[in-house]
Structure formats: structure tokens, C-alpha cells
Design a protein around this motif. Structure first.
Motif, PDB file in Angstrom:
ATOM      1  N   LEU A   1       0.835  -1.204   0.000  1.00 37.01           N
ATOM      2  CA  LEU A   1       0.000   0.000   0.000  1.00 37.01           C
ATOM      3  C   LEU A   1       0.868   1.251   0.000  1.00 37.01           C
ATOM      4  N   GLN A   2       1.902   1.265   0.837  1.00 34.01           N
ATOM      5  CA  GLN A   2       2.765   2.439   0.959  1.00 34.01           C
ATOM      6  C   GLN A   2       3.594   2.696  -0.290  1.00 34.01           C
ATOM      7  N   SER A   3       3.770   1.691  -1.118  1.00 26.39           N
ATOM      8  CA  SER A   3       4.532   1.890  -2.353  1.00 26.39           C
ATOM      9  C   SER A   3       3.842   2.860  -3.303  1.00 26.39           C
ATOM     10  N   ARG A   4       2.555   3.138  -3.038  1.00 23.95           N
ATOM     11  CA  ARG A   4       1.825   4.104  -3.869  1.00 23.95           C
ATOM     12  C   ARG A   4       2.095   5.545  -3.440  1.00 23.95           C
ATOM     13  N   LEU A   5       2.721   5.726  -2.269  1.00 26.40           N
ATOM     14  CA  LEU A   5       2.922   7.082  -1.743  1.00 26.40           C
ATOM     15  C   LEU A   5       3.729   7.996  -2.662  1.00 26.40           C
ATOM     16  N   PRO A   6       4.879   7.543  -3.188  1.00 23.30           N
ATOM     17  CA  PRO A   6       5.654   8.475  -4.031  1.00 23.30           C
ATOM     18  C   PRO A   6       4.866   9.051  -5.197  1.00 23.30           C
ATOM     19  N   SER A   7       3.952   8.266  -5.762  1.00 32.28           N
ATOM     20  CA  SER A   7       3.204   8.759  -6.921  1.00 32.28           C
ATOM     21  C   SER A   7       2.187   9.832  -6.556  1.00 32.28           C
TER      22      SER A   7
ATOM     23  N   ASP B   1      -6.577   5.620  -5.732  1.00 31.38           N
ATOM     24  CA  ASP B   1      -5.301   6.085  -6.308  1.00 31.38           C
ATOM     25  C   ASP B   1      -5.161   7.601  -6.326  1.00 31.38           C
ATOM     26  N   ARG B   2      -6.092   8.315  -5.717  1.00 32.39           N
ATOM     27  CA  ARG B   2      -5.968   9.773  -5.599  1.00 32.39           C
ATOM     28  C   ARG B   2      -6.236  10.215  -4.168  1.00 32.39           C
ATOM     29  N   SER B   3      -5.850   9.376  -3.222  1.00 25.54           N
ATOM     30  CA  SER B   3      -6.131   9.703  -1.828  1.00 25.54           C
ATOM     31  C   SER B   3      -4.917   9.382  -0.963  1.00 25.54           C
ATOM     32  N   VAL B   4      -4.838  10.087   0.158  1.00 29.15           N
ATOM     33  CA  VAL B   4      -3.781   9.870   1.127  1.00 29.15           C
ATOM     34  C   VAL B   4      -4.357  10.146   2.509  1.00 29.15           C
ATOM     35  N   MET B   5      -3.897   9.391   3.505  1.00 30.08           N
ATOM     36  CA  MET B   5      -4.386   9.544   4.878  1.00 30.08           C
ATOM     37  C   MET B   5      -3.339  10.288   5.700  1.00 30.08           C
ATOM     38  N   TYR B   6      -3.800  11.241   6.464  1.00 29.55           N
ATOM     39  CA  TYR B   6      -2.966  12.162   7.236  1.00 29.55           C
ATOM     40  C   TYR B   6      -3.419  12.049   8.678  1.00 29.55           C
ATOM     41  N   CYS B   7      -2.492  11.866   9.631  1.00 28.59           N
ATOM     42  CA  CYS B   7      -2.917  11.631  11.009  1.00 28.59           C
ATOM     43  C   CYS B   7      -2.032  12.387  11.988  1.00 28.59           C
TER      44      CYS B   7
ATOM     45  N   THR C   1      -5.962   3.136   1.512  1.00 29.29           N
ATOM     46  CA  THR C   1      -5.442   4.498   1.327  1.00 29.29           C
ATOM     47  C   THR C   1      -4.063   4.599   1.953  1.00 29.29           C
ATOM     48  N   PRO C   2      -3.036   5.004   1.186  1.00 23.28           N
ATOM     49  CA  PRO C   2      -1.686   5.123   1.753  1.00 23.28           C
ATOM     50  C   PRO C   2      -1.666   6.075   2.942  1.00 23.28           C
ATOM     51  N   LEU C   3      -0.824   5.738   3.905  1.00 22.67           N
ATOM     52  CA  LEU C   3      -0.698   6.512   5.133  1.00 22.67           C
ATOM     53  C   LEU C   3       0.552   7.380   5.045  1.00 22.67           C
ATOM     54  N   TYR C   4       0.332   8.709   4.997  1.00 25.64           N
ATOM     55  CA  TYR C   4       1.481   9.610   4.968  1.00 25.64           C
ATOM     56  C   TYR C   4       1.914   9.858   6.408  1.00 25.64           C
ATOM     57  N   ALA C   5       2.632   8.884   6.950  1.00 29.56           N
ATOM     58  CA  ALA C   5       3.060   8.931   8.344  1.00 29.56           C
ATOM     59  C   ALA C   5       4.081   7.823   8.561  1.00 29.56           C
ATOM     60  N   LEU C   6       4.650   7.824   9.739  1.00 25.07           N
ATOM     61  CA  LEU C   6       5.658   6.844  10.108  1.00 25.07           C
ATOM     62  C   LEU C   6       5.105   5.425  10.075  1.00 25.07           C
ATOM     63  N   ASP C   7       5.903   4.497   9.553  1.00 24.52           N
ATOM     64  CA  ASP C   7       5.569   3.080   9.660  1.00 24.52           C
ATOM     65  C   ASP C   7       5.583   2.717  11.144  1.00 24.52           C
TER      66      ASP C   7
ATOM     67  N   ILE D   1      10.554  14.219   6.367  1.00 23.10           N
ATOM     68  CA  ILE D   1      11.183  13.259   5.461  1.00 23.10           C
ATOM     69  C   ILE D   1      10.138  12.874   4.427  1.00 23.10           C
ATOM     70  N   THR D   2      10.391  13.167   3.170  1.00 18.64           N
ATOM     71  CA  THR D   2       9.406  12.912   2.122  1.00 18.64           C
ATOM     72  C   THR D   2       9.400  11.429   1.762  1.00 18.64           C
ATOM     73  N   PRO D   3       8.342  10.966   1.092  1.00 21.48           N
ATOM     74  CA  PRO D   3       8.321   9.575   0.628  1.00 21.48           C
ATOM     75  C   PRO D   3       9.451   9.259  -0.350  1.00 21.48           C
ATOM     76  N   LEU D   4      10.121  10.286  -0.867  1.00 19.36           N
ATOM     77  CA  LEU D   4      11.265  10.076  -1.749  1.00 19.36           C
ATOM     78  C   LEU D   4      12.564   9.970  -0.967  1.00 19.36           C
ATOM     79  N   GLY D   5      12.495  10.143   0.365  1.00 17.92           N
ATOM     80  CA  GLY D   5      13.668   9.989   1.212  1.00 17.92           C
ATOM     81  C   GLY D   5      14.459  11.251   1.452  1.00 17.92           C
ATOM     82  N   THR D   6      14.021  12.371   0.903  1.00 19.94           N
ATOM     83  CA  THR D   6      14.733  13.627   1.126  1.00 19.94           C
ATOM     84  C   THR D   6      14.320  14.226   2.466  1.00 19.94           C
ATOM     85  N   VAL D   7      15.253  14.950   3.094  1.00 13.21           N
ATOM     86  CA  VAL D   7      15.018  15.543   4.404  1.00 13.21           C
ATOM     87  C   VAL D   7      14.951  17.057   4.261  1.00 13.21           C
ATOM     88  N   GLU D   8      13.897  17.649   4.809  1.00 15.69           N
ATOM     89  CA  GLU D   8      13.719  19.097   4.766  1.00 15.69           C
ATOM     90  C   GLU D   8      13.591  19.619   6.191  1.00 15.69           C
ATOM     91  N   ILE D   9      14.283  20.725   6.483  1.00 16.25           N
ATOM     92  CA  ILE D   9      14.084  21.407   7.754  1.00 16.25           C
ATOM     93  C   ILE D   9      12.960  22.415   7.562  1.00 16.25           C
TER      94      ILE D   9
END
Length: 521
Positions: free
Chosen positions: A17-23, A144-150, A166-172, A307-315
Motif C-alpha cells: 500500500l505504501q509503495s503508492r505514496l511516491p506517486s 489512487d488519488r487519496s492519502v491519509m494524514y494523522c 489508502t496510503p498513510l502519509y506517516a511513520l511506519d 522526510i518525504t516519501p522520496l527519502g529527502t530531508v527538509e528542515i
């Protein structure tokens, strides 16, 4: 299927499920072109024994209402779920803050659901326990056009994401250890980040006395120790052990026994906490001890990153926290940005920690709390205290500013700028709390805001944005973010709001025959 096989199967299903996050990430982060359904489930999935100490905790689900400002993207749909229904006037308040978007257009793209359940059970579990509600939420989301935010991510949020597909935009949830006190200390050590001397994680009060004695022996000059539950938050779950009255035991065994006998006299930071209650939590949450950082002048800054789903870190930001409680350990609020003396150093340390977390597979928000003590030469020593892998008290004020102004954070000086290039500052709190505020309804607050023009002015991008309005009537508590073009102006705006609320509620208490709206006229 055996339990272990079931667990692995669920893990694999969640990873798929989480593999859909980057898209969907680029759409989620887009400023004006987001064609996405954002499901907000602001469940406080935290230890109930610690959560109950926070007055009006169920209304903290309103903390993420800043997400409504994402409706400024004309193609975004937002689904917001709460334990109890939100006051319609509170929803209107946020939607009317949206720059350049008709109220009716935004309202049509907002769906609200409620479980009608006031219990302390996590909201995510309440949804899972209501199959018909779960189905209605699922049908409202576009595949495929939804994301869960918690608010924070646990196994319950993972189960909910799987049920909703629905992919979870949060920590595993498998990585939650890195947000505990013991996990934080491990990461600080791996990154070479300065942090107070402390102990390993223990699960009995006797072992706690042993590691406390060992710490005291390593640093005989210590005056105080901090005892921390491994999963406490906002300073709740912390206690202070004063070593000064304990004398100087001559042997290790005597030191252990002396500390053990002193535990009932711990100075607790939480509301109505007792040693008996604290003691029972050690067995299932675990605890550590740390050296208490002393200092006549001492600040409590923090740094926030993503930390984005692409692995980049932003302050994202730095703050100076406003703390209270018996020993100054309870989070009450914050001001942005952190002091110029150390904000760039905070960014540097936060980036190192973020990269470590990213390498471990973490995504989304992280915050790191520090203690800052000045040196004689004008520099500051920063000691890392803990990592928070969730939304926190500094998340909603910063996101409110960002989404209201569509501005940007500037790493070179650690300031936030509006689109016109004006630096912006704020003071924020979840805890403007007075007994005399009890009985105020959200409509009463709106009357006061309108009469005294306390609202956020979109033309000057200054003023106050309120939250936690649902906790006013019962608990006399409200949250606010006061935004100014300087820190002094932000502080003045905050204090003006406080003075007016105090004056208006005193007026009501002394002349309760008239509605507050009439008095304001």
C-alpha cells in the motif's frame, strides 16, 4: 495461519500500500494543482493513562484543522473525521480564512464525519469499530488519488489505512521505537549529537533505582535527575528526583536503596500524578533516567523537519518552547523562530538526525527538543532531549502560517517570509486557560473576535488564528497563534487577545443578564 505469519502478511500488505505514496506525494505537496483527496484522521493514539492528564484532550483532534487551508487548492478534496461533531461556526471560521477561494466552493470540497463517541479510545479504533461509517468514508475517497494524514501513527492507523485502501502519509508503526526516549538517545549517540548522560531502558522500579545510582556515581556533581516514561509526551510522564536531600551514600548498594526509598517523593510534572500510578506504568512503558541540565539561564528550543516519501530531508522550522509546570517540563506553547544565537545550529543538528531517521525508513514529521545553556563567550551549548515522530504543538502554528501566507522558510537565516518578502513571526499556545472562560461557546468567541477585530487580517497577514474552540465551554481552554511582522509585535498581539478575553469574561461574570454580543456593541 499462525500469528507470526499473519503479522508478516499484514506487514507485506502495508508495504505494498505504501509503495503508492511516491506517486501521490507531488500532488499532496503541490501549492495550487493538487488533484487529491486528503483524509485527515487526527487520532491521538497515545497511552490513555498519560492522555487523560490533558484537560479536554478529545478536542485536540481540532489541532489539525489547519489542514482545511489545503482547500485553497481548487481541486483538492478534504475528508475530516472526529470523535464528536465539530461546531459549524468553527468550520466556517477556517474556510473564511482561505485566500482567493469562494467559501461555497471550498465547503463543497469538504466532507465531515464523526463517530459520536466521547470516550478516550483512539479515534482510529472508533472508526474501525463502526463498519458502516468505515464504508462511507471509503466510498468518499477516490482510488489512487487519496492519502491519509494523522496526528501520530500506530498499528491502529496502519489497520485503518489498510481497511480504507489508502496510503498513510506517516511513520511506519514498526519504527515507533525511534520516537521513544530510549530510541532518541540511541540516535543521538549514532549521530554524535550532544545529549545528557543517562541510562538504558528498564521496566522495574528496582532496576530504575540501580541505573539512577550508576548515573549519580558517574557524575557525582549532579543535583537532580529526570525520570522519564519511555513514551511520555509534552512533558507528561516526566518526574524530577532531587539528589541534594539524599546525602552521600558510601556504597553502591546504599545509594540504590536511598534512591529507591526517595521515589515516592518525586516531583511529578503531570496533573495529579502519584508515584503509585507512575510505578505501574514503568512495567509496560519502560523508563529511563537522565541528568537534569542545570543553568540559571536556560532555553528549550526545538527543530522540526520532514522526510518525504522520496527519502529527502527538509528542515521546516525552529522554535523556542514555552514551558511550565513545577520544574518547567510541561509544554505550554512556542514562539517562532528560535533565537538567532542558535537557530542555525539547530537546523544543522536536525538535518543530521533527519538523515539518520530517513536511512531507517522513517517518513513525514519529526521534531527534536533541546536544552540550550549559554557559555561565557556568548556561544550556546545545545543538549538533545528527545525526538517526536508525530505532529506536535509546533506543527499546527507553523502550518497555519505557511498555508495562510503561501510563504517559504529560508534556511540561510532560519526565518519565514511571506510572498511579499516580509519576515513573519508568531507566538502560539494550546493552553490559554482560565476558569472564567468556562461557559464560552464558539459563537461567543466569534462575537468577541469580531467586535475587537482580533481575527487574522489577510491584507497585512497579521493577527490571531484560534483553535481548540471546542474545549472552551467545558474546560475554559483555547488555542491561538498570533502572527506579527516581528516577534515583539506577535507577542503584543497575543497579550492583547489574552487581556480582551479576560476582560470580556469578567464582564459576563459580573453582568450575566445580557448576551455577550450585546455587551460587545
Amino acid at each position: 495461519m499462525l500469528g507470526g505469519d499473519k503479522s508478516r502478511s499484514k506487514h507485506d500488505e502495508f508495504q505494498k500500500l505504501q509503495s503508492r505514496l511516491p506517486s501521490v506525494w507531488r500532488s499532496f505537496d503541490a501549492q495550487m494543482n493538487s488533484d487529491l483527496d486528503i483524509l485527515v484522521v487526527p487520532s491521538l493514539s497515545l497511552d490513555r493513562g498519560e492522555l487523560i492528564k490533558v484537560e479536554g484532550c478529545i478536542h485536540y483532534e481540532e489541532r489539525l484543522l489547519f489542514a482545511l487551508m489545503r482547500l485553497s487548492n481548487p481541486r483538492t478534496r478534504l475528508i475530516y473525521v472526529t470523535s464528536v461533531p465539530l461546531a459549524p461556526i468553527a468550520i466556517d471560521y477556517y474556510l473564511q480564512l482561505l485566500p482567493g477561494i469562494p467559501f461555497s466552493h471550498a465547503r463543497e470540497r469538504l466532507l465531515l464525519f464523526s463517530t459520536d463517541d466521547y470516550s478516550l479510545q483512539p479515534l482510529s479504533q472508533k472508526i474501525l469499530d463502526r463498519p458502516r461509517l468505515l464504508d462511507r468514508i471509503k466510498r468518499s475517497l477516490r482510488p489512487d488519488r487519496s492519502v491519509m494524514y494523522c496526528y501520530n501513527s500506530t498499528a491502529i492507523e496502519r489497520d485503518l489505512a489498510l481497511k480504507l485502501d489508502t496510503p498513510l502519509y506517516a511513520l511506519d508503526p514498526d519504527l515507533l521505537y525511534w520516537g521513544t526516549k530510549a530510541g532518541s538517545r540511541q540516535i543521538f549517540a549514532e549521530c554524535g549529537i550532544p545529549h545528557p548522560d543517562g541510562s538504558q531502558l528498564v521496566f522495574t522500579d528496582r532496576d530504575l533505582a540501580v541505573v539512577a545510582a550508576e548515573l549519580w556515581e558517574r557524575q557525582s556533581h549532579l543535583q537532580r535527575l529526570v525520570v522519564k516514561l519511555n513514551e511520555g509526551f509534552s512533558g507528561e510522564g516526566n518526574a524530577i528526583l532531587d539528589l541534594r536531600p539524599l546525602g552521600n551514600p558510601s556504597t553502591h548498594a546504599e545509594r540504590v536503596e536511598t534512591i529507591y526509598q526517595a521515589f515516592p517523593d518525586l516531583s511529578f510534572q503531570g496533573n495529579n500524578e502519584t508515584w503509585t500510578n507512575f510505578q505501574t506504568k514503568i512495567s509496560h512503558l519502560g523508563a529511563i533516567v537522565e541528568a537534569f541540565v542545570e543553568g540559571e539561564i536556560k532555553e528549550s528550543p526545538s527543530v522540526q523537519g520532514c522526510i518525504t516519501p522520496l527519502g529527502t530531508v527538509e528542515i521546516l522550522s525552529t522554535h523556542d518552547q514555552i514551558l511550565g509546570g513545577p520544574d518547567g517540563q510541561i509544554f505550554l506553547g512556542c514562539q517562532f523562530p528560535a533565537a538567532e544565537n542558535y537557530r542555525l545550529q539547530l537546523q544543522e543538528l536536525g538535518l543530521a538526525i533527519g538523515k539518520n531517521l530517513a536511512a531507517k525508513g522513517a517518513i513525514e514529521r519529526f521534531g527534536v527538543d533541546f536544552i540550550a545553556v549559554p557559555n561565557a563567550d556568548g556561544s550556546w551549548d545545545l543538549e538533545a532531549i528527545e525526538i517526536n515522530l508525530r505532529k506536535g504543538g509546533t506543527t499546527h502554528p507553523f502550518m497555519t502560517l505557511k498555508l495562510l501566507t503561501n510563504g517559504y522558510y529560508h534556511l540561510e537565516d532560519g526565518l519565514f517570509y511571506s510572498q511579499q518578502g516580509q519576515p513573519k513571526y508568531y507566538v502560539a499556545s494550546d493552553n490559554l486557560h482560565r476558569s472564567q472562560y468556562r461557559g464560552l461557546l464558539p459563537t461567543d468567541l466569534m462575537d468577541i473576535i469580531a467586535h475587537h477585530r482580533l481575527h487574522f487580517d489577510t491584507s497585512t497577514e497579521t493577527g490571531t488564528v484560534f483553535h481548540l474552540m471546542g474545549s472552551l465551554s467545558e474546560f475554559g481552554k483555547v488555542g491561538l497563534t498570533s502572527i506579527g511582522n516581528s516577534l515583539v509585535e506577535a507577542q503584543e498581539i497575543y497579550h492583547q487577545v489574552e487581556e480582551i478575553l479576560n476582560r470580556e469574561t469578567q464582564l459576563v461574570n459580573h453582568n450575566s443578564a445580557l448576551p455577550i454580543a450585546w455587551k460587545c456593541r
